[in-house]
Write an enzyme that holds these catalytic residues in place. Structure first.
Site, PDB file in Angstrom:
ATOM      1  N   TRP A  18       0.855  -1.189   0.000  1.00  0.00           N
ATOM      2  CA  TRP A  18       0.000   0.000   0.000  1.00  0.00           C
ATOM      3  C   TRP A  18       0.889   1.236   0.000  1.00  0.00           C
ATOM      4  O   TRP A  18       1.752   1.404   0.851  1.00  0.00           O
ATOM      5  CB  TRP A  18      -0.914   0.027   1.218  1.00  0.00           C
ATOM      6  N   ASP A  68      -4.761   4.418 -20.835  1.00  0.00           N
ATOM      7  CA  ASP A  68      -5.557   5.326 -19.996  1.00  0.00           C
ATOM      8  C   ASP A  68      -4.606   6.137 -19.127  1.00  0.00           C
ATOM      9  O   ASP A  68      -4.588   5.994 -17.903  1.00  0.00           O
ATOM     10  CB  ASP A  68      -6.548   4.545 -19.129  1.00  0.00           C
TER      11      ASP A  68
END
Length: 266
Positions: free
Chosen positions: A72, A162
């Protein structure tokens, strides 16, 4: 996300995103993991190259789904203005020129996205959404058809497809990452370059930006960038229309109408 993937000591909560398949896992020791179901199979090479946050482990569930756990990352997404930084163009150049990423992508059996295939996809999607006969969609399809010769038979690379600023993540250690590779394709690099240039780089800086990337801006490259800009804009319009997102679909429709003045009558 099944709790038994990690054990009872972990709290798993949705991490947001459009897919609904991303989660944050935390335990009592303040350890944090980013979990995702069925993420891109070449996450390991992207992690090894330092392009995405560190891959910690991969697990296959009984139902066949694969869960990946990444470190994370405490950090933030780049602002639109920060997309002009040198680190961005250097990372994009690294990705497009990486033979390791390209070879792994090809070994996965991925087929190149040829321009004619992209065009057929846009036509079929427009037809299914009953917008193929609207004047501005017809004009865009006509332009793409007439100018497809400019984008045929060019070198293919792994394109992220993207490169929105919200997918560029700056870690606390100032390391830059490009995340969310679920839509990656083997295609002309002009696909990524077109979105980057038109959305974030002032027109008078294109030459310098592309020199940093490693190529010269000439008329053939400009034609490819313009072609993919219109094709992708139409693709985004159709996607948001299909999702029922009127605000975003109208935004891309407006973008297409503005761009017709630049391209359609050339």
């Amino acid at each position: 996300m099944e709790q038994h993937v990690l054990g009872s000591d972990w709290l798993i909560t949705p991490a947001g995103g459009t897919s609904g398949e991303a989660y944050l896992a935390e335990n009592s020791q303040q350890q944090k993991l980013f979990l995702k179901r069925n993420s891109s199979p070449f996450l390991a090479i992207l992690s090894a190259e330092g392009i995405v946050p560190k891959l910690v482990w991969t697990k296959r569930l009984a139902d066949g789904d694969v869960i990946t756990a990444q470190k994370w990352l405490e950090g933030r997404v780049l602002s639109k203005d920060e997309m002009q930084q040198e680190a961005v163009v250097q990372l994009m150049s690294k990705i497009h020129h990486s033979s390791e990423i390209l070879h792994l992508f090809m070994r996965m059996g991925k087929k190149p996205l040829e321009p004619w295939h992209f065009l057929v996809q846009l036509q079929e999607k427009s037809r299914s959404l009953s917008v193929l006969n609207t004047s501005f969609v017809q004009q865009v399809i006509q332009f793409l058809t007439q100018h497809i010769k400019h984008v045929e038979n060019h070198r293919k690379v792994v394109c992220h497809a993207d490169v929105n600023h919200e997918n560029w993540l700056l870690g606390e250690d100032n390391h830059l990452y490009l995340i969310d590779w679920d839509n990656a394709v083997l295609a002309d690099p002009a696909m990524d370059l077109s979105m980057m240039l038109y959305q974030y780089i002032p027109r008078d800086s294109w030459d310098d930006w592309l020199q940093q990337y490693g190529i010269e801006l000439d008329q053939p490259l400009l034609a490819r960038i313009q072609w993919y800009r219109l094709a992708q804009s139409l693709s985004y319009y159709l996607w948001h229309l299909d999702q029922g997102d009127e605000h975003e679909s109208e935004k891309w429709k407006k973008q297409l109408l503005q761009e017709q003045a630049l391209f359609i009558n050339r």
